[in-house]
Write a protein that holds these residues in place. Structure first.
Motif, short mmCIF file in Angstrom:
data_model
loop_
_atom_site.label_atom_id
_atom_site.label_comp_id
_atom_site.label_asym_id
_atom_site.label_seq_id
_atom_site.Cartn_x
_atom_site.Cartn_y
_atom_site.Cartn_z
N GLY A 176 3.56 0.19 -11.68
CA GLY A 176 4.91 0.51 -11.67
C GLY A 176 5.58 0.60 -13.24
N VAL A 177 6.25 -0.48 -13.75
CA VAL A 177 7.05 0.32 -14.94
C VAL A 177 6.59 1.18 -16.07
N PRO A 178 6.39 2.11 -16.00
CA PRO A 178 5.77 3.17 -17.49
C PRO A 178 5.73 1.89 -18.96
N PRO A 179 4.64 2.26 -20.04
CA PRO A 179 4.52 1.57 -21.27
C PRO A 179 5.68 2.17 -21.87
N PRO A 180 5.87 1.87 -23.19
CA PRO A 180 5.71 0.91 -23.31
C PRO A 180 7.32 0.04 -23.08
N THR A 181 7.51 -0.14 -22.04
CA THR A 181 8.65 -1.15 -21.02
C THR A 181 7.49 -2.11 -20.73
N PRO A 182 7.82 -3.39 -21.72
CA PRO A 182 7.45 -4.78 -21.45
C PRO A 182 7.44 -5.61 -19.95
N ILE B 173 0.24 -0.67 0.23
CA ILE B 173 0.23 -0.14 -0.17
C ILE B 173 0.77 1.10 0.00
N PHE B 174 2.10 1.06 0.81
CA PHE B 174 2.28 2.60 1.16
C PHE B 174 3.12 2.73 -0.44
N MET B 175 3.62 1.13 -0.99
CA MET B 175 4.68 1.49 -2.20
C MET B 175 3.49 2.25 -3.04
N ILE B 176 1.74 2.15 -3.69
CA ILE B 176 1.42 2.52 -4.72
C ILE B 176 0.87 3.74 -4.33
N SER B 177 0.87 3.90 -2.85
CA SER B 177 0.86 6.00 -2.66
C SER B 177 1.92 6.36 -2.94
N LEU B 178 3.32 6.13 -2.65
CA LEU B 178 4.63 6.76 -2.68
C LEU B 178 4.31 7.41 -5.02
N THR B 179 4.25 5.38 -5.56
CA THR B 179 3.73 5.79 -6.69
C THR B 179 3.48 7.41 -7.03
N LEU C 40 12.32 4.81 -9.51
CA LEU C 40 11.81 4.95 -8.55
C LEU C 40 11.23 3.28 -7.99
N ILE C 41 11.39 2.69 -8.69
CA ILE C 41 10.56 1.73 -8.69
C ILE C 41 11.06 0.43 -7.85
N VAL C 42 12.67 0.39 -8.31
CA VAL C 42 13.67 -0.10 -7.92
C VAL C 42 14.05 0.41 -6.22
#
Lengths: 331, 308
Positions: B234-240, B136-142, B154-156
């Motif tokens: 998470g990682v933004p498109p178009p990165t698979p 939940i914290f990770m989601i909110s941080l994004t 940021l994800i890393v």
């Protein structure tokens, strides 16, 4: 006397943790971003909403003033703004959504039954099946049943919840047509439909979580059964079930119960993934929609709320632990 | 060397190691392989779709051209997407684990060696963080980090940051017992400073523990990245990303159920392989390393991070 001091000490510790968590959450989400008012006002951000947000958040106050107001709001409630446009936010006040024109507390309470239905049912299912599986594996250590159970458990640990859920929907929803493919029906509306809609989410969550419990129960029970008091219990002629359940399992379950309490607390704060897979409107889905609509107040409110739940679960677990294992109280 | 020999005697661990190496090699060579097949994961191919946007042909459009079929709506080659998705998963998984392990080892070393108040405060923080609603914290941080900040980094950082407490706890425990050993006492007696003792005496002895933990953390990090991408943060498109493909597949259930199979299968296989390898390594390195009873109830026995 000792017990009272233990409970009071734990309570004080929990209050301290809650305070630190609330302050840290506030600092991260309101003091770090360049423009919390814009993040709070929703998307699209109308000028009047922005102005209201700026005024309501009291951004002209120094940071400690903002933080103090925020913390006080959780305990005693607060009023956003002044004059005719003022909005009352009773305790516990986790913020106000300008977009949805509702206090965050109300939003959370609306969504909580959905998440709670998912979490509690799933938790019961995974605890029972996990402990049963782990016990069976431990008692047949090294034999076929043990290896079969542990293989399923490793698969369960490795399978993401959404994948299990999706497969379940494909199989039981689309292919066989036995169960609904998603959505939620309130218990008060139609108990049978409530149950039918929840069976798949429960099963999916239980499958991946029971695996952890089975592994844990097996390891703990094996350790317990190797101890001296078990040998004594067998030597004085107790029946094998009595030995295993009363003297082995009872001690082995202590750490399992610990994990269980925390897991349940965690899941109550939002079964984000499960809710998305089964298109249920719980706390997790509220969090995701608030993020895409840039509603910072709701995002922080939910984060705060779930942190509180976990801390509360910690306290409960600690107290239960004290009952199960009196040594921790005396320490 | 005996560790390697013991590991080789565990058939599951060997198979798991092979799977991990294969996936890692495929991830590293993804541009090369898609160069050979002639389909990259970014080019649209609307000819592979029918009028409704669903893939033409059976099982999601599997053919000699498109080995795993194509993505609905865009017609992009699914084999290329899964292959490049492995690149995303492994990069995030390994880097996030590196962050967790270095932070956790440093904190655990200092807390365990210093003892006293430092240890008590650190242990308390670790306890709180371990039971934290980190997803939940990770989601909110994004949501609050500026869009200009590179998302993959940021994800890393976020995943890495929430992984350190588990490492710190285990390292601390090891340090507590190591620092009573005679070689450490000897080093201290000869006048080695705390930094020297930690680096020269303790750190080398922690390597085994840290390696086992890293093997368990990598699949956890891969799973978390997939979960975040699945949820659309998470990682933004178009990165698979496997997670995003699985998330997309939900809306294609009734039309194209095969879409979920390949990214989902890849994610499951990699996670399973890492977990089996971690189990095997743990048994091979030191059977006694296996779990300890928690000191206090707030110290949960977290074996694997499960994202729900």
């Amino acid at each position: 006397m000792i017990a009272a001091r233990f409970v009071l000490g734990r309570l004080a510790g929990v209050l301290l943790v809650l305070l630190v968590v609330a302050a840290a959450t506030y600092a991260i989400f309101y003091l770090l971003p360049a423009d919390p008012a814009r993040l709070s006002c929703g998307k699209p951000c109308t000028p009047e909403n922005l102005q209201r947000a700026q005024q309501f958040l009291g951004l002209d106050a120094p940071w400690w003033g903002q933080l103090g107001q925020y913390l006080l709001g959780i305990v005693a409630g607060r009023t956003f703004g002044t004059g005719g446009g003022a909005i009352d936010c009773p305790a516990p006040c986790f913020g106000y959504s300008f977009q949805l024109s509702s206090t965050v507390t109300d939003l959370i309470l609306q969504r909580l039954p959905v998440t709670a239905s998912i979490a509690v049912g799933a938790a019961v299912l995974w605890f029972v099946s996990g402990v049963a599986g782990g016990t069976a594996a431990a008692l047949r250590r090294g034999r076929l049943a043990d290896r079969a159970i542990m293989t399923v458990a490793v698969a369960g640990v490795s399978a993401p919840a959404y994948l299990v859920g999706i497969l379940g929907i494909l199989l039981f929803g689309f292919a066989l047509g036995w169960l609904p493919t998603g959505g939620y029906v309130p218990l008060t509306e139609d108990p049978l439909q409530w149950l039918l809609h929840l069976l798949l989410p429960w099963a999916a969550l239980a499958f991946i979580s029971a695996a952890v419990y089975a592994r844990l129960t097996r390891a703990e029970l094996l350790e317990q059964l190797s101890l001296d008091h078990i040998r004594t219990a067998r030597a004085i002629g107790l029946s094998e079930p009595a030995v295993v359940v009363r003297h082995g399992l009872r001690n082995a379950l202590i750490p399992v119960v610990t994990v269980f309490g925390l897991d349940l607390g965690l899941l109550l704060g939002g079964a984000v993934i499960t809710e998305k897979v089964f298109s249920m409107q719980g706390l997790g889905s509220l969090l995701i929609t608030s993020i895409s609509s840039l509603d910072l107040q709701v995002v922080v409110g939910i984060t705060q709320f779930s942190a509180f739940l976990v801390t509360a679960a910690n306290l409960v677990v600690d107290l239960v632990y004290g009952v199960l294992d009196p040594r921790t109280v005396r320490r | 060397m005996s560790v390697l020999r013991r590991l080789l005697r565990d058939p599951w661990a060997v198979v798991a190691a092979i799977v991990v190496v294969l996936f890692a090699a495929a991830a590293a060579a993804a541009p090369l392989i898609t160069g050979l097949t002639g389909h990259d994961p970014f080019t649209y191919d609307l000819d592979a779709l029918d009028g409704t946007g669903a893939p033409q042909g059976a099982f999601g459009g599997v053919s000699a051209q498109h080995w795993f079929g194509v993505e609905p709506l865009t017609g992009r080659d699914l084999f290329a997407i899964v292959l490049w998705g492995a690149r995303t998963s492994f990069t995030v998984g390994v880097l996030a684990t590196a962050v967790s392990v270095s932070l956790g080892t440093a904190v655990g070393l200092i807390a365990g060696y210093a003892g006293g108040w430092t240890d008590r405060v650190v242990s308390r923080i670790v306890d709180v963080m371990l039971g934290f609603p980190s997803l939940i914290f990770m989601i909110s941080l994004t949501a609050i980090v500026a869009a200009s900040f590179p998302r993959p980094l940021l994800i890393v950082l976020v995943i890495g940051f929430f992984g350190w407490p588990a490492v710190a706890r285990v390292v601390r425990g090891q340090v507590l017992s190591l620092k009573q050993r005679s070689f450490v006492l000897a080093a201290q007696a000869m006048g080695a400073g705390p930094f020297d003792v930690m680096r020269r005496q303790l750190l080398p002895n922690l390597a085994a523990t840290v390696v086992v933990y890293a093997t368990i953390l990598v699949p956890a990090a891969i799973g978390t990245e997939a979960a975040l991408s699945f949820l659309g943060v998470g990682v933004p498109p178009p990165t698979p990303s496997w997670g995003r493909s699985i998330g997309d597949a939900i809306s294609w259930f009734s039309v194209d159920p095969a879409y979920v199979a390949f990214p989902g299968g890849a994610l499951f296989l990699v996670t399973l392989a890492f977990n089996l390898l971690g189990d095997g390594l743990r048994d091979a390195l030191d059977p006694r390393l296996a779990r300890r009873r928690p000191r206090s109830a707030v110290a949960p026995v977290v074996e694997e991070a499960v994202t729900r």
